[in-house]
Write a protein that holds these residues in place. Structure first.
Motif, PDB file in Angstrom:
ATOM      1  N   PRO A 176      -4.399  -6.583  -0.196  1.00  0.00           N
ATOM      2  CA  PRO A 176      -4.082  -7.185  -0.418  1.00  0.00           C
ATOM      3  C   PRO A 176      -4.089  -6.451  -2.709  1.00  0.00           C
ATOM      4  CG  PRO A 176      -4.549  -9.306   0.715  1.00  0.00           C
ATOM      5  CD  PRO A 176      -4.567  -7.330   1.325  1.00  0.00           C
ATOM      6  N   GLU A 177      -5.510  -6.493  -2.690  1.00  0.00           N
ATOM      7  CA  GLU A 177      -6.338  -5.810  -3.495  1.00  0.00           C
ATOM      8  C   GLU A 177      -5.692  -4.762  -4.201  1.00  0.00           C
ATOM      9  OE1 GLU A 177     -10.710  -5.038  -5.642  1.00  0.00           O
ATOM     10  OE2 GLU A 177     -10.596  -5.721  -3.310  1.00  0.00           O
ATOM     11  N   CYS A 178      -5.549  -3.678  -3.554  1.00  0.00           N
ATOM     12  CA  CYS A 178      -4.998  -2.670  -3.764  1.00  0.00           C
ATOM     13  C   CYS A 178      -3.263  -2.559  -3.973  1.00  0.00           C
ATOM     14  CB  CYS A 178      -4.882  -1.656  -2.054  1.00  0.00           C
ATOM     15  SG  CYS A 178      -4.428  -0.214  -1.895  1.00  0.00           S
ATOM     16  N   ARG A 179      -2.858  -3.146  -3.343  1.00  0.00           N
ATOM     17  CA  ARG A 179      -0.954  -3.474  -4.136  1.00  0.00           C
ATOM     18  C   ARG A 179      -1.317  -4.851  -4.948  1.00  0.00           C
ATOM     19  NH1 ARG A 179       2.442  -1.838   0.545  1.00  0.00           N
ATOM     20  NH2 ARG A 179       1.221  -1.800   2.428  1.00  0.00           N
ATOM     21  N   GLN A 180      -2.222  -5.471  -5.156  1.00  0.00           N
ATOM     22  CA  GLN A 180      -2.235  -6.150  -6.495  1.00  0.00           C
ATOM     23  C   GLN A 180      -2.015  -4.671  -7.938  1.00  0.00           C
ATOM     24  OE1 GLN A 180      -1.455  -8.700  -7.430  1.00  0.00           O
ATOM     25  NE2 GLN A 180      -1.111  -8.054  -9.600  1.00  0.00           N
ATOM     26  N   ALA A 181      -3.491  -4.028  -7.710  1.00  0.00           N
ATOM     27  CA  ALA A 181      -3.503  -2.667  -8.478  1.00  0.00           C
ATOM     28  C   ALA A 181      -1.667  -2.209  -8.850  1.00  0.00           C
ATOM     29  CB  ALA A 181      -4.687  -1.810  -7.804  1.00  0.00           C
TER      30      ALA A 181
ATOM     31  N   GLY B  84     -19.315   3.083  -7.588  1.00  0.00           N
ATOM     32  CA  GLY B  84     -19.469   1.557  -7.575  1.00  0.00           C
ATOM     33  C   GLY B  84     -18.931   0.429  -8.500  1.00  0.00           C
ATOM     34  N   LEU B  85     -18.326  -0.682  -8.032  1.00  0.00           N
ATOM     35  CA  LEU B  85     -17.401  -0.838  -9.904  1.00  0.00           C
ATOM     36  C   LEU B  85     -17.915  -1.560  -9.827  1.00  0.00           C
ATOM     37  CD1 LEU B  85     -13.945   0.137  -8.004  1.00  0.00           C
ATOM     38  CD2 LEU B  85     -14.410   1.087 -10.036  1.00  0.00           C
ATOM     39  N   ALA B  86     -17.251  -2.815 -10.918  1.00  0.00           N
ATOM     40  CA  ALA B  86     -17.893  -3.807 -11.377  1.00  0.00           C
ATOM     41  C   ALA B  86     -17.434  -4.550 -11.566  1.00  0.00           C
ATOM     42  CB  ALA B  86     -18.114  -3.915 -13.228  1.00  0.00           C
ATOM     43  N   GLY B  87     -17.832  -5.665 -11.260  1.00  0.00           N
ATOM     44  CA  GLY B  87     -17.558  -7.378 -10.701  1.00  0.00           C
ATOM     45  C   GLY B  87     -16.939  -7.382  -9.365  1.00  0.00           C
ATOM     46  N   GLY B  88     -17.530  -6.553  -8.812  1.00  0.00           N
ATOM     47  CA  GLY B  88     -17.149  -7.037  -7.483  1.00  0.00           C
ATOM     48  C   GLY B  88     -15.508  -6.364  -6.851  1.00  0.00           C
TER      49      GLY B  88
ATOM     50  N   ILE C  38     -11.394  -1.705  -5.344  1.00  0.00           N
ATOM     51  CA  ILE C  38     -10.333  -0.189  -6.339  1.00  0.00           C
ATOM     52  C   ILE C  38     -10.029  -0.249  -7.425  1.00  0.00           C
ATOM     53  CG2 ILE C  38      -8.197  -1.591  -5.597  1.00  0.00           C
ATOM     54  CD1 ILE C  38      -7.289   0.966  -4.516  1.00  0.00           C
ATOM     55  N   SER C  39      -9.575   1.299  -8.293  1.00  0.00           N
ATOM     56  CA  SER C  39      -9.430   0.904  -9.481  1.00  0.00           C
ATOM     57  C   SER C  39      -8.328   1.919  -9.312  1.00  0.00           C
ATOM     58  CB  SER C  39     -10.531   0.799 -10.382  1.00  0.00           C
ATOM     59  OG  SER C  39     -10.190   0.911 -11.773  1.00  0.00           O
TER      60      SER C  39
ATOM     61  N   VAL D  50       5.356   8.350 -11.907  1.00  0.00           N
ATOM     62  CA  VAL D  50       3.804   8.587 -11.808  1.00  0.00           C
ATOM     63  C   VAL D  50       3.766  10.850 -11.601  1.00  0.00           C
ATOM     64  CG1 VAL D  50       1.857   8.294 -10.482  1.00  0.00           C
ATOM     65  CG2 VAL D  50       3.508   6.500 -11.740  1.00  0.00           C
ATOM     66  N   VAL D  51       2.791  11.303 -12.538  1.00  0.00           N
ATOM     67  CA  VAL D  51       2.764  12.646 -11.969  1.00  0.00           C
ATOM     68  C   VAL D  51       1.610  12.847 -11.248  1.00  0.00           C
ATOM     69  CG1 VAL D  51       4.726  13.075 -13.285  1.00  0.00           C
ATOM     70  CG2 VAL D  51       2.555  13.109 -14.447  1.00  0.00           C
ATOM     71  N   ARG D  52      -0.010  11.538 -11.504  1.00  0.00           N
ATOM     72  CA  ARG D  52      -1.122  11.724 -10.953  1.00  0.00           C
ATOM     73  C   ARG D  52      -1.270  10.406 -10.965  1.00  0.00           C
ATOM     74  NH1 ARG D  52      -6.107  12.945 -14.010  1.00  0.00           N
ATOM     75  NH2 ARG D  52      -7.419  14.668 -12.594  1.00  0.00           N
ATOM     76  N   ALA D  53      -2.531  10.214 -10.006  1.00  0.00           N
ATOM     77  CA  ALA D  53      -3.435   9.304  -9.632  1.00  0.00           C
ATOM     78  C   ALA D  53      -4.540   9.552  -9.331  1.00  0.00           C
ATOM     79  CB  ALA D  53      -2.351   8.353  -8.507  1.00  0.00           C
ATOM     80  N   VAL D  54      -5.918   8.606  -9.501  1.00  0.00           N
ATOM     81  CA  VAL D  54      -6.782   8.590  -9.819  1.00  0.00           C
ATOM     82  C   VAL D  54      -7.509   7.629  -9.482  1.00  0.00           C
ATOM     83  CG1 VAL D  54      -9.641   9.310 -10.716  1.00  0.00           C
ATOM     84  CG2 VAL D  54      -7.294  10.587 -11.714  1.00  0.00           C
ATOM     85  N   VAL D  55      -7.725   7.695  -7.757  1.00  0.00           N
ATOM     86  CA  VAL D  55      -8.181   6.374  -7.422  1.00  0.00           C
ATOM     87  C   VAL D  55      -9.849   6.561  -7.055  1.00  0.00           C
ATOM     88  CG1 VAL D  55      -7.611   4.998  -5.283  1.00  0.00           C
ATOM     89  CG2 VAL D  55      -5.927   6.477  -5.588  1.00  0.00           C
ATOM     90  N   LEU D  56     -10.347   5.191  -7.128  1.00  0.00           N
ATOM     91  CA  LEU D  56     -11.573   5.355  -7.276  1.00  0.00           C
ATOM     92  C   LEU D  56     -12.031   3.770  -6.487  1.00  0.00           C
ATOM     93  CD1 LEU D  56     -12.833   5.166 -11.200  1.00  0.00           C
ATOM     94  CD2 LEU D  56     -13.041   6.840  -9.454  1.00  0.00           C
ATOM     95  N   TYR D  57     -12.288   3.840  -5.642  1.00  0.00           N
ATOM     96  CA  TYR D  57     -12.999   3.048  -4.039  1.00  0.00           C
ATOM     97  C   TYR D  57     -14.004   2.718  -3.515  1.00  0.00           C
ATOM     98  CZ  TYR D  57     -11.955   6.362  -0.324  1.00  0.00           C
ATOM     99  OH  TYR D  57     -11.919   7.742  -0.009  1.00  0.00           O
ATOM    100  N   THR D  58     -14.290   1.946  -3.296  1.00  0.00           N
ATOM    101  CA  THR D  58     -16.367   1.522  -2.756  1.00  0.00           C
ATOM    102  C   THR D  58     -16.272   1.372  -0.910  1.00  0.00           C
ATOM    103  OG1 THR D  58     -15.898  -0.515  -2.952  1.00  0.00           O
ATOM    104  CG2 THR D  58     -15.886  -0.153  -4.655  1.00  0.00           C
ATOM    105  N   ASP D  59     -15.472   1.589  -0.478  1.00  0.00           N
ATOM    106  CA  ASP D  59     -15.658   1.798   0.496  1.00  0.00           C
ATOM    107  C   ASP D  59     -14.665   3.311   1.557  1.00  0.00           C
ATOM    108  OD1 ASP D  59     -16.478   2.118   3.008  1.00  0.00           O
ATOM    109  OD2 ASP D  59     -16.257  -0.447   3.803  1.00  0.00           O
ATOM    110  N   LEU D  60     -15.438   4.511   2.061  1.00  0.00           N
ATOM    111  CA  LEU D  60     -14.745   5.135   2.783  1.00  0.00           C
ATOM    112  C   LEU D  60     -13.882   4.798   4.176  1.00  0.00           C
ATOM    113  CD1 LEU D  60     -13.695   8.779   3.096  1.00  0.00           C
ATOM    114  CD2 LEU D  60     -16.501   7.906   4.401  1.00  0.00           C
TER     115      LEU D  60
END
Length: 130
Positions: free
Chosen positions: A50-55, A110-114, A117-118, A73-83
């Motif tokens: 749900p967090e990913c879908r909300q993003a 590592g992402l701020a505020g717990g 995904i970003s 959308v032509v490019r996405a950079v996904v930063l996430y915390t757990d493989l």
């Protein structure tokens, strides 16, 4: 070519000194979006998906406010915390971009505020809009 900070109804307020969206020509550069529900200021319950879908909901809202949409959308950079979350990311990408997905970079950080995904987006604004 000059850049323009986009100011439109529905754009998130930045939590620092940056612009949520910058337009150069017909390209939009969206600052990374997390899975925070803009209406409630909280992350949806239910885990990573749900967090990913909300993003992506946040991204879609911003694109719409700027005269674009997910097919732009032509490019996405996904930063996430757990493989271990990569299969969920892949499934959400397949749902979000069922055909012709954008180029994508993904990195574990590592992402701020717990946050878990970003997602940063580059998109095209179709000619004759925004």
């Amino acid at each position: 070519m000059t850049s323009e900070v986009v100011r439109a109804e529905g754009l998130p307020r930045p939590n620092g000194h940056y612009s949520p969206v910058v337009k150069v020509g017909n390209l939009l550069f969206l600052a990374a979006q997390t899975g925070i529900d803009q209406a409630t200021g909280t992350v949806p319950e239910g885990g990573f998906e749900p967090e990913c879908r909300q993003a992506f909901t946040n991204i879609q809202t911003i694109l719409h406010a700027c005269g674009s949409s997910l097919p732009g959308v032509v490019r996405a950079v996904v930063l996430y915390t757990d493989l271990a979350d990569l299969p969920v990311i892949n499934a959400v990408f397949a749902d979000t971009f069922p055909t012709d997905p954008p180029a994508r970079t993904a990195a574990i950080v590592g992402l701020a505020g717990g946050r878990r995904i970003s997602i940063e987006i580059t998109a095209v604004v179709p000619s004759g809009t925004a």
